[in-house]
Design a protein around this motif. Structure first.
Motif, mmCIF file in Angstrom:
data_model
loop_
_atom_site.group_PDB
_atom_site.id
_atom_site.type_symbol
_atom_site.label_atom_id
_atom_site.label_comp_id
_atom_site.label_asym_id
_atom_site.label_seq_id
_atom_site.Cartn_x
_atom_site.Cartn_y
_atom_site.Cartn_z
ATOM 1 N N TYR A 30 0.833 -1.196 0.000
ATOM 2 C CA TYR A 30 0.000 0.000 0.000
ATOM 3 C C TYR A 30 0.868 1.245 0.000
ATOM 4 N N GLU A 31 0.568 2.134 -0.925
ATOM 5 C CA GLU A 31 1.279 3.412 -0.943
ATOM 6 C C GLU A 31 0.251 4.509 -0.700
ATOM 7 N N LEU A 32 0.485 5.269 0.372
ATOM 8 C CA LEU A 32 -0.439 6.358 0.691
ATOM 9 C C LEU A 32 -0.224 7.490 -0.303
ATOM 10 N N LEU A 33 -1.267 7.820 -1.061
ATOM 11 C CA LEU A 33 -1.145 8.877 -2.070
ATOM 12 C C LEU A 33 -1.561 10.227 -1.502
ATOM 13 N N GLY A 34 -2.521 10.209 -0.598
ATOM 14 C CA GLY A 34 -3.004 11.457 -0.008
ATOM 15 C C GLY A 34 -3.986 11.139 1.096
ATOM 16 N N GLU A 35 -4.178 12.108 1.991
ATOM 17 C CA GLU A 35 -5.141 11.900 3.083
ATOM 18 C C GLU A 35 -5.658 13.244 3.559
ATOM 19 N N SER A 36 -6.641 13.218 4.449
ATOM 20 C CA SER A 36 -7.174 14.466 4.961
ATOM 21 C C SER A 36 -6.181 15.082 5.939
ATOM 22 N N VAL A 37 -5.969 16.386 5.797
ATOM 23 C CA VAL A 37 -5.051 17.062 6.714
ATOM 24 C C VAL A 37 -5.773 17.508 7.985
ATOM 25 N N ASP A 38 -7.106 17.430 8.011
ATOM 26 C CA ASP A 38 -7.827 17.826 9.230
ATOM 27 C C ASP A 38 -8.992 16.876 9.504
ATOM 28 N N ASP A 39 -10.218 17.254 9.120
ATOM 29 C CA ASP A 39 -11.374 16.406 9.391
ATOM 30 C C ASP A 39 -11.525 15.336 8.304
ATOM 31 N N ALA A 40 -11.976 14.163 8.700
ATOM 32 C CA ALA A 40 -12.333 13.147 7.716
ATOM 33 C C ALA A 40 -13.645 13.572 7.045
ATOM 34 N N ALA A 41 -13.893 13.061 5.825
ATOM 35 C CA ALA A 41 -15.104 13.448 5.090
ATOM 36 C C ALA A 41 -16.366 13.083 5.886
ATOM 37 N N GLY A 42 -16.364 11.906 6.476
ATOM 38 C CA GLY A 42 -17.533 11.468 7.241
ATOM 39 C C GLY A 42 -17.769 12.333 8.470
ATOM 40 N N GLU A 43 -16.671 12.774 9.064
ATOM 41 C CA GLU A 43 -16.766 13.663 10.224
ATOM 42 C C GLU A 43 -17.372 15.006 9.807
ATOM 43 N N ALA A 44 -16.932 15.524 8.653
ATOM 44 C CA ALA A 44 -17.495 16.782 8.138
ATOM 45 C C ALA A 44 -18.992 16.613 7.869
ATOM 46 N N PHE A 45 -19.381 15.447 7.338
ATOM 47 C CA PHE A 45 -20.806 15.142 7.135
ATOM 48 C C PHE A 45 -21.552 15.178 8.476
ATOM 49 N N ASP A 46 -21.008 14.464 9.462
ATOM 50 C CA ASP A 46 -21.687 14.371 10.765
ATOM 51 C C ASP A 46 -21.783 15.730 11.453
ATOM 52 N N LYS A 47 -20.718 16.528 11.348
ATOM 53 C CA LYS A 47 -20.718 17.830 12.027
ATOM 54 C C LYS A 47 -21.622 18.833 11.315
ATOM 55 N N THR A 48 -21.608 18.807 9.987
ATOM 56 C CA THR A 48 -22.491 19.714 9.246
ATOM 57 C C THR A 48 -23.950 19.313 9.492
ATOM 58 N N ALA A 49 -24.182 18.013 9.591
ATOM 59 C CA ALA A 49 -25.535 17.531 9.914
ATOM 60 C C ALA A 49 -25.977 18.100 11.264
ATOM 61 N N LYS A 50 -25.068 18.102 12.204
ATOM 62 C CA LYS A 50 -25.363 18.639 13.537
ATOM 63 C C LYS A 50 -25.711 20.139 13.428
ATOM 64 N N LEU A 51 -24.925 20.871 12.616
ATOM 65 C CA LEU A 51 -25.201 22.301 12.398
ATOM 66 C C LEU A 51 -26.585 22.496 11.775
ATOM 67 N N LEU A 52 -27.032 21.495 11.023
ATOM 68 C CA LEU A 52 -28.348 21.574 10.383
ATOM 69 C C LEU A 52 -29.440 21.001 11.290
ATOM 70 N N GLY A 53 -29.069 20.703 12.516
ATOM 71 C CA GLY A 53 -30.062 20.254 13.500
ATOM 72 C C GLY A 53 -30.412 18.783 13.421
ATOM 73 N N LEU A 54 -29.559 17.975 12.772
ATOM 74 C CA LEU A 54 -29.846 16.541 12.650
ATOM 75 C C LEU A 54 -29.154 15.749 13.757
ATOM 76 N N ASP A 55 -29.686 14.568 14.061
ATOM 77 C CA ASP A 55 -29.121 13.716 15.112
ATOM 78 C C ASP A 55 -27.933 12.901 14.621
ATOM 79 N N TYR A 56 -27.130 12.427 15.560
ATOM 80 C CA TYR A 56 -26.016 11.536 15.265
ATOM 81 C C TYR A 56 -26.522 10.154 14.879
ATOM 82 N N PRO A 57 -25.893 9.462 13.941
ATOM 83 C CA PRO A 57 -24.858 9.981 13.034
ATOM 84 C C PRO A 57 -25.545 10.615 11.838
ATOM 85 N N GLY A 58 -25.271 11.865 11.628
ATOM 86 C CA GLY A 58 -26.109 12.651 10.721
ATOM 87 C C GLY A 58 -25.784 12.563 9.245
#
Lengths: 169, 337
Positions: free
Chosen positions: B151-179
């Motif tokens: 396995y060769e790592l080509l790139g990765e998230s430098v901060d939040d994972a995509a799923g985390e951004a989904f869950d947190k934005t869902a929270k900002l939109l008033g949705l429950d976990y896992p949003g």
């Protein structure tokens, strides 16, 4: 650093306000804190970070960690609860207690081991760890002001007070 | 050969039995989402205690489902990392001990290798080499895969994972976990073009991602707008569109850079319908193809651990009598087999 977590603090309380125009201003602010820790305090700090999702708590921490010489990424600790950075002379522990149900969970994580003179603890959502965290040297509140941010920093200990004295606009 | 797979790295207890010739014989999953829902996230200690309660009963159930006993097994595989240390320790200690008790080889498995290889559980299997996009709540990475353990790592998230951004934005939109999935549902009634979110880090070379800024952009938008029902949907739409586009741009770039045409997607976010459609589109344009596991094997599961364990078992790679949970374990440090 005093690890007695319930001891009241009697140091003078001071407060300063800063306007952060954008993300890079937030990073620069974190950088400044790192410079003061390194060059003036020569002692780690405990920082409680308050602010809604998206105000830049992790961004500020990134500025701090990189200011102490970290070269890599600063990832969100949301899923891991804590991200450690061992930077030779200094350690930084970046906590996100957002998902913590009960402060007692911190005991299972060995929270007491994280606080020390050379360690810097940046704690997001500190109210979730109430009673089990070391006292904060400073509390930072970040608020929305349109697309900008208003940052208020207040000190609770002698170290925190010195940190604030070093902070200028 | 048959192997038992045990997955306990986070908040799902997954158990499966994989047969080298017949594939998955049985699999069971216990999700702790209901346990953690009240808290808005996973709770490490609760997670560990729940794994302790569920792992053994689930193992008994899969053995019964497959009409097998321990005597019919040739090995026990368990997730040894990365993940939450307490949760990992449950699977490691149970897996290692059962293997000892049953006198079978024990195979520690890297959780992300499990995800990478999950498409191999389907009928249409990609040949090596391929590019894999691993995208979940805890990870976002692009990996070049030349073989098992290569396995060769080509790139990765430098901060939040995509799923985390989904869950947190869902929270900002008033949705429950896992949003994340709820946000995708909300986006279905959103209007295209009302909001335009940035495509982070696509304007510069490289294969790293950054999703923290998108969450902030969503927060700024929500603060600025009158948030009625339609506006919620429009923000959800624009956010999802930006994440999907950003992932797609980087996948395309990775395929071109590696001169490959096969793309594998895995991890919880790979179940997102818009993402699948977009990646089908870009790979088709390149004359390539996208491979993904069935939805239940996109999120954490025991089947992928059993499969990855089988590959190592066949190569004769097992643990000694000790076991170790490794919460932080870079994928590219694994040995090739």
């Amino acid at each position: 650093m005093n690890v007695d977590m319930n001891k009241p603090c009697s140091a003078p309380r001071t407060e300063k306000e800063f306007n952060l125009a954008d993300e890079s201003a937030t990073v620069t602010f974190g950088n400044k804190l790192a410079n003061i820790v390194k060059n003036e305090l020569n002692h780690g700090i405990v920082v409680y970070l308050n602010g809604d999702l998206g105000t830049g708590k992790t961004t500020l921490t990134r500025g701090f960690v990189q200011g102490l010489g970290h070269k890599g990424n600063v990832k969100s600790p949301t899923y891991t609860l804590v991200e450690p950075y061992d930077l030779g002379e200094w350690q930084v522990y970046h906590f996100d207690l957002y998902r913590l149900a009960d402060p007692e969970e911190l005991e299972y994580m060995g929270i007491r081991d994280y606080f020390g003179a050379q360690s810097n603890c940046f704690i997001e959502w500190p109210e979730k760890g109430a009673g089990l965290l070391a006292n904060a040297d400073v509390t930072i509140n970040i608020e929305y002001q349109g697309e900008q941010r208003k940052l208020t920093i207040s000190s609770h200990t002698t170290i925190g007070h010195k940190l604030l004295l070093g902070l200028t606009e | 050969m048959r192997i038992l797979g045990i997955e306990t790295s986070c908040d799902e207890t997954g158990i499966a039995i994989y047969d080298e010739k017949e594939g998955i014989l049985a699999h069971r999953l216990y999700s702790q989402i209901a346990v953690h829902a009240d808290y808005g996230g996973v709770v490490p200690e609760l997670a560990s205690r729940d794994h302790v309660r569920k792992t053994i009963p689930l193992i008994k159930e899969v053995l019964a489902d497959a009409k097998l006993t321990a005597k019919d097994l040739d090995g026990v595989a368990y997730t040894a990392g990365p993940g939450l240390v307490g949760a990992l320790l449950v699977g490691c200690s149970i897996g290692r001990s059962l293997a000892y008790g049953w006198n079978l080889p024990a195979v520690p498995v890297h959780h992300m290798e499990g995800h990478l290889l999950a498409p191999m559980l389907e009928d249409d299997v990609p040949d090596f080499p391929f590019v894999a996009l691993l995208v979940s709540g805890g990870h976002t990475m692009l990996v070049r895969v030349d073989g098992i353990g290569q396995y060769e790592l080509l790139g990765e998230s430098v901060d939040d994972a995509a799923g985390e951004a989904f869950d947190k934005t869902a929270k900002l939109l008033g949705l429950d976990y896992p949003g994340g999935p709820a946000l995708a549902k909300m986006a279905e009634t959103g209007k295209k073009g009302r909001f335009k979110f940035p495509r982070p880090m696509t304007d510069r070379p490289g294969l790293d991602f950054s999703f923290s800024g998108l969450k902030t952009f969503a927060a700024n938008t929500i603060h600025k707008e009158e948030m009625d029902k339609q506006t919620h949907a429009d923000v959800a739409y624009a956010f999802q569109e930006a994440v999907v586009d950003t992932l797609a741009i980087k996948c395309k770039r990775a395929l071109l850079q590696c001169e490959l045409k096969r793309l594998v997607i895995a991890g919880g976010v790979s179940a997102n319908t818009e993402l699948r459609a977009k990646l089908e589109q870009i790979t088709a344009k390149l004359g390539g193809k996208v491979y993904y596991p069935r939805p239940e094997f996109c999120t954490d599961n025991g089947a992928m651990i059993a499969y990855a364990g089988m590959q190592r078992l066949k190569a004769g790679v097992f643990a000694d009598l000790s076991f170790k949970a490794t919460p932080r374990w870079p994928l590219d440090t694994l040995a090739a087999i």
